[in-house]
Design a protein around this motif. Structure first.
Motif, PDB file in Angstrom:
ATOM      1  N   MET A  51      20.204  70.559  55.486  1.00  0.00           N
ATOM      2  CA  MET A  51      19.715  71.319  56.641  1.00  0.00           C
ATOM      3  C   MET A  51      19.161  72.677  56.220  1.00  0.00           C
ATOM      4  SD  MET A  51      19.954  69.344  59.071  1.00  0.00           S
ATOM      5  CE  MET A  51      20.555  67.700  59.023  1.00  0.00           C
ATOM      6  N   ARG A  52      19.738  73.248  55.197  1.00  0.00           N
ATOM      7  CA  ARG A  52      19.278  74.551  54.720  1.00  0.00           C
ATOM      8  C   ARG A  52      17.895  74.440  54.071  1.00  0.00           C
ATOM      9  NH1 ARG A  52      23.732  77.156  51.343  1.00  0.00           N
ATOM     10  NH2 ARG A  52      24.730  76.947  53.338  1.00  0.00           N
ATOM     11  N   VAL A  53      17.667  73.343  53.383  1.00  0.00           N
ATOM     12  CA  VAL A  53      16.425  73.173  52.629  1.00  0.00           C
ATOM     13  C   VAL A  53      15.306  72.582  53.488  1.00  0.00           C
ATOM     14  CG1 VAL A  53      15.433  71.837  50.725  1.00  0.00           C
ATOM     15  CG2 VAL A  53      17.610  72.980  50.421  1.00  0.00           C
ATOM     16  N   THR A  54      15.644  71.852  54.537  1.00  0.00           N
ATOM     17  CA  THR A  54      14.644  71.125  55.316  1.00  0.00           C
ATOM     18  C   THR A  54      13.542  72.021  55.848  1.00  0.00           C
ATOM     19  OG1 THR A  54      16.201  69.402  55.922  1.00  0.00           O
ATOM     20  CG2 THR A  54      14.315  69.682  57.358  1.00  0.00           C
ATOM     21  N   LYS A  55      13.892  73.112  56.498  1.00  0.00           N
ATOM     22  CA  LYS A  55      12.857  73.960  57.085  1.00  0.00           C
ATOM     23  C   LYS A  55      11.961  74.560  56.006  1.00  0.00           C
ATOM     24  CE  LYS A  55      11.667  77.480  60.330  1.00  0.00           C
ATOM     25  NZ  LYS A  55      12.039  78.352  61.395  1.00  0.00           N
ATOM     26  N   LYS A  56      12.561  74.961  54.909  1.00  0.00           N
ATOM     27  CA  LYS A  56      11.756  75.547  53.832  1.00  0.00           C
ATOM     28  C   LYS A  56      10.744  74.534  53.301  1.00  0.00           C
ATOM     29  CE  LYS A  56      12.165  78.195  49.612  1.00  0.00           C
ATOM     30  NZ  LYS A  56      13.041  78.831  48.656  1.00  0.00           N
ATOM     31  N   LEU A  57      11.172  73.303  53.130  1.00  0.00           N
ATOM     32  CA  LEU A  57      10.261  72.267  52.657  1.00  0.00           C
ATOM     33  C   LEU A  57       9.143  72.008  53.659  1.00  0.00           C
ATOM     34  CD1 LEU A  57      12.721  69.658  51.119  1.00  0.00           C
ATOM     35  CD2 LEU A  57      11.180  71.195  49.916  1.00  0.00           C
ATOM     36  N   HIS A  58       9.506  71.912  54.935  1.00  0.00           N
ATOM     37  CA  HIS A  58       8.492  71.654  55.959  1.00  0.00           C
ATOM     38  C   HIS A  58       7.522  72.817  56.088  1.00  0.00           C
ATOM     39  CE1 HIS A  58       9.760  67.771  57.337  1.00  0.00           C
ATOM     40  NE2 HIS A  58      10.991  68.186  57.493  1.00  0.00           N
ATOM     41  N   GLN A  59       8.015  74.031  55.950  1.00  0.00           N
ATOM     42  CA  GLN A  59       7.112  75.178  56.004  1.00  0.00           C
ATOM     43  C   GLN A  59       6.143  75.148  54.835  1.00  0.00           C
ATOM     44  OE1 GLN A  59       9.824  78.493  56.160  1.00  0.00           O
ATOM     45  NE2 GLN A  59       9.530  78.758  58.356  1.00  0.00           N
ATOM     46  N   GLY A  60       6.632  74.771  53.656  1.00  0.00           N
ATOM     47  CA  GLY A  60       5.740  74.653  52.508  1.00  0.00           C
ATOM     48  C   GLY A  60       4.677  73.591  52.731  1.00  0.00           C
ATOM     49  N   ASP A  61       5.080  72.453  53.307  1.00  0.00           N
ATOM     50  CA  ASP A  61       4.109  71.405  53.629  1.00  0.00           C
ATOM     51  C   ASP A  61       3.089  71.907  54.642  1.00  0.00           C
ATOM     52  OD1 ASP A  61       5.449  69.699  51.955  1.00  0.00           O
ATOM     53  OD2 ASP A  61       6.493  68.620  53.567  1.00  0.00           O
ATOM     54  N   GLU A  62       3.563  72.627  55.643  1.00  0.00           N
ATOM     55  CA  GLU A  62       2.673  73.142  56.679  1.00  0.00           C
ATOM     56  C   GLU A  62       1.648  74.102  56.085  1.00  0.00           C
ATOM     57  OE1 GLU A  62       2.952  75.909  60.648  1.00  0.00           O
ATOM     58  OE2 GLU A  62       4.665  74.664  60.128  1.00  0.00           O
ATOM     59  N   HIS A  63       2.093  74.996  55.218  1.00  0.00           N
ATOM     60  CA  HIS A  63       1.158  75.946  54.602  1.00  0.00           C
ATOM     61  C   HIS A  63       0.154  75.220  53.701  1.00  0.00           C
ATOM     62  CE1 HIS A  63       3.107  79.376  56.294  1.00  0.00           C
ATOM     63  NE2 HIS A  63       4.257  79.108  55.704  1.00  0.00           N
ATOM     64  N   PHE A  64       0.616  74.222  52.973  1.00  0.00           N
ATOM     65  CA  PHE A  64      -0.275  73.450  52.111  1.00  0.00           C
ATOM     66  C   PHE A  64      -1.345  72.743  52.942  1.00  0.00           C
ATOM     67  CE2 PHE A  64      -1.334  69.337  50.186  1.00  0.00           C
ATOM     68  CZ  PHE A  64      -1.895  69.772  49.004  1.00  0.00           C
ATOM     69  N   ILE A  65      -0.915  72.086  54.012  1.00  0.00           N
ATOM     70  CA  ILE A  65      -1.869  71.376  54.871  1.00  0.00           C
ATOM     71  C   ILE A  65      -2.827  72.358  55.522  1.00  0.00           C
ATOM     72  CG2 ILE A  65      -2.073  70.020  56.998  1.00  0.00           C
ATOM     73  CD1 ILE A  65       0.591  68.663  56.137  1.00  0.00           C
ATOM     74  N   GLN A  66      -2.316  73.493  55.972  1.00  0.00           N
ATOM     75  CA  GLN A  66      -3.191  74.489  56.590  1.00  0.00           C
ATOM     76  C   GLN A  66      -4.240  74.984  55.596  1.00  0.00           C
ATOM     77  OE1 GLN A  66      -1.171  77.786  58.345  1.00  0.00           O
ATOM     78  NE2 GLN A  66      -3.016  78.627  59.241  1.00  0.00           N
ATOM     79  N   ARG A  67      -3.843  75.241  54.352  1.00  0.00           N
ATOM     80  CA  ARG A  67      -4.820  75.685  53.349  1.00  0.00           C
ATOM     81  C   ARG A  67      -5.870  74.614  53.109  1.00  0.00           C
ATOM     82  NH1 ARG A  67      -0.166  77.129  50.645  1.00  0.00           N
ATOM     83  NH2 ARG A  67      -0.493  75.501  49.112  1.00  0.00           N
ATOM     84  N   LYS A  68      -5.433  73.374  53.005  1.00  0.00           N
ATOM     85  CA  LYS A  68      -6.379  72.284  52.760  1.00  0.00           C
ATOM     86  C   LYS A  68      -7.315  72.101  53.955  1.00  0.00           C
ATOM     87  CE  LYS A  68      -5.173  71.035  48.696  1.00  0.00           C
ATOM     88  NZ  LYS A  68      -6.006  71.327  47.571  1.00  0.00           N
ATOM     89  N   MET A  69      -6.763  72.096  55.151  1.00  0.00           N
ATOM     90  CA  MET A  69      -7.594  71.889  56.339  1.00  0.00           C
ATOM     91  C   MET A  69      -8.544  73.068  56.547  1.00  0.00           C
ATOM     92  SD  MET A  69      -6.905  68.918  57.337  1.00  0.00           S
ATOM     93  CE  MET A  69      -7.728  68.868  58.894  1.00  0.00           C
ATOM     94  N   SER A  70      -8.098  74.274  56.278  1.00  0.00           N
ATOM     95  CA  SER A  70      -8.967  75.439  56.436  1.00  0.00           C
ATOM     96  C   SER A  70     -10.148  75.347  55.484  1.00  0.00           C
ATOM     97  CB  SER A  70      -8.199  76.729  56.148  1.00  0.00           C
ATOM     98  OG  SER A  70      -7.187  76.917  57.083  1.00  0.00           O
ATOM     99  N   SER A  71      -9.899  74.979  54.245  1.00  0.00           N
ATOM    100  CA  SER A  71     -11.000  74.908  53.289  1.00  0.00           C
ATOM    101  C   SER A  71     -11.949  73.769  53.633  1.00  0.00           C
ATOM    102  CB  SER A  71     -10.462  74.756  51.865  1.00  0.00           C
ATOM    103  OG  SER A  71      -9.744  73.544  51.733  1.00  0.00           O
ATOM    104  N   ILE A  72     -11.433  72.658  54.143  1.00  0.00           N
ATOM    105  CA  ILE A  72     -12.298  71.553  54.549  1.00  0.00           C
ATOM    106  C   ILE A  72     -13.142  71.974  55.741  1.00  0.00           C
ATOM    107  CG2 ILE A  72     -12.317  69.249  55.595  1.00  0.00           C
ATOM    108  CD1 ILE A  72      -9.808  68.648  53.897  1.00  0.00           C
ATOM    109  N   ASP A  73     -12.527  72.657  56.691  1.00  0.00           N
ATOM    110  CA  ASP A  73     -13.237  73.089  57.890  1.00  0.00           C
ATOM    111  C   ASP A  73     -14.367  74.053  57.545  1.00  0.00           C
ATOM    112  OD1 ASP A  73     -13.544  72.944  60.628  1.00  0.00           O
ATOM    113  OD2 ASP A  73     -12.302  74.703  60.994  1.00  0.00           O
ATOM    114  N   VAL A  74     -14.111  75.018  56.678  1.00  0.00           N
ATOM    115  CA  VAL A  74     -15.127  75.984  56.284  1.00  0.00           C
ATOM    116  C   VAL A  74     -16.233  75.289  55.493  1.00  0.00           C
ATOM    117  CG1 VAL A  74     -15.574  78.011  54.839  1.00  0.00           C
ATOM    118  CG2 VAL A  74     -13.586  77.962  56.333  1.00  0.00           C
TER     119      VAL A  74
END
Length: 170
Positions: free
Chosen positions: A118-141
């Motif tokens: 439970m302690r690690v879950t949010k950190k992992l999901h936040q990392g995934d979210e930031h990774f996806i956001q970076r990828k989607m932002s660069s694709i969008d631009v």
């Protein structure tokens, strides 16, 4: 597949009665080209309840460590004394003490696993979210930079910002 059947399937698809799939594209009202994915949706991880579960598991682990394992040494000692005095009860008490220790370790391992997960879950999901956001932002631009429909013909694509020497408000 007959031609008539194909035409019926196409008609149903255009009427919105069939499944649709859209890849690499957001809804048309999703925002301007180059917009951050957060403007049209993003992964969200709310783990308040999960954090509480992890915290309770950690508290239970601590309580088991401090209170439940204290019976093991005294039970071992008592079993040894009874056995050395010739009582058959010593072997039974030793068996109970061993089973208690096995079950206690199993429960403590489960609590530690839950707490850590439970302690690690949010950190992992936040990392995934930031990774996806970076990828989607660069694709969008990138997509907006190659889109011929952005802006009027002959004008500079606004995704690239103002030209050197050009004022922003013009």
């Amino acid at each position: 597949m007959a031609w008539d059947e194909w035409e019926q399937l196409k008609a149903r698809a255009t009427e919105g009665r069939s499944a649709h799939m859209r890849l690499n594209q957001a809804d048309t009202d999703a925002g301007a080209p180059g917009a951050a994915p957060g403007s049209y949706g993003e992964l969200k991880v709310h783990n308040d309840d999960l954090s509480k579960v992890g915290e309770r598991a950690f508290q239970l682990y601590d309580r088991l460590w401090n209170k439940a394992r204290v019976a093991i040494p005294s039970s071992d000692r008592a079993a040894g004394d009874l056995t050395s005095q010739g009582f058959a009860l010593g072997g039974g008490l030793q068996h109970v003490a061993n089973r208690w220790e096995e079950q206690l370790r199993s429960l403590m391992d489960a609590c530690a696993h839950i707490s850590n997960h439970m302690r690690v879950t949010k950190k992992l999901h936040q990392g995934d979210e930031h990774f996806i956001q970076r990828k989607m932002s660069s694709i969008d631009v990138l997509d907006a930079g190659f889109d011929d429909r952005v802006g009027e013909p002959g004008k500079r694509n606004p995704v690239y910002g103002p030209q050197p020497g050009e004022r922003k408000d013009s």
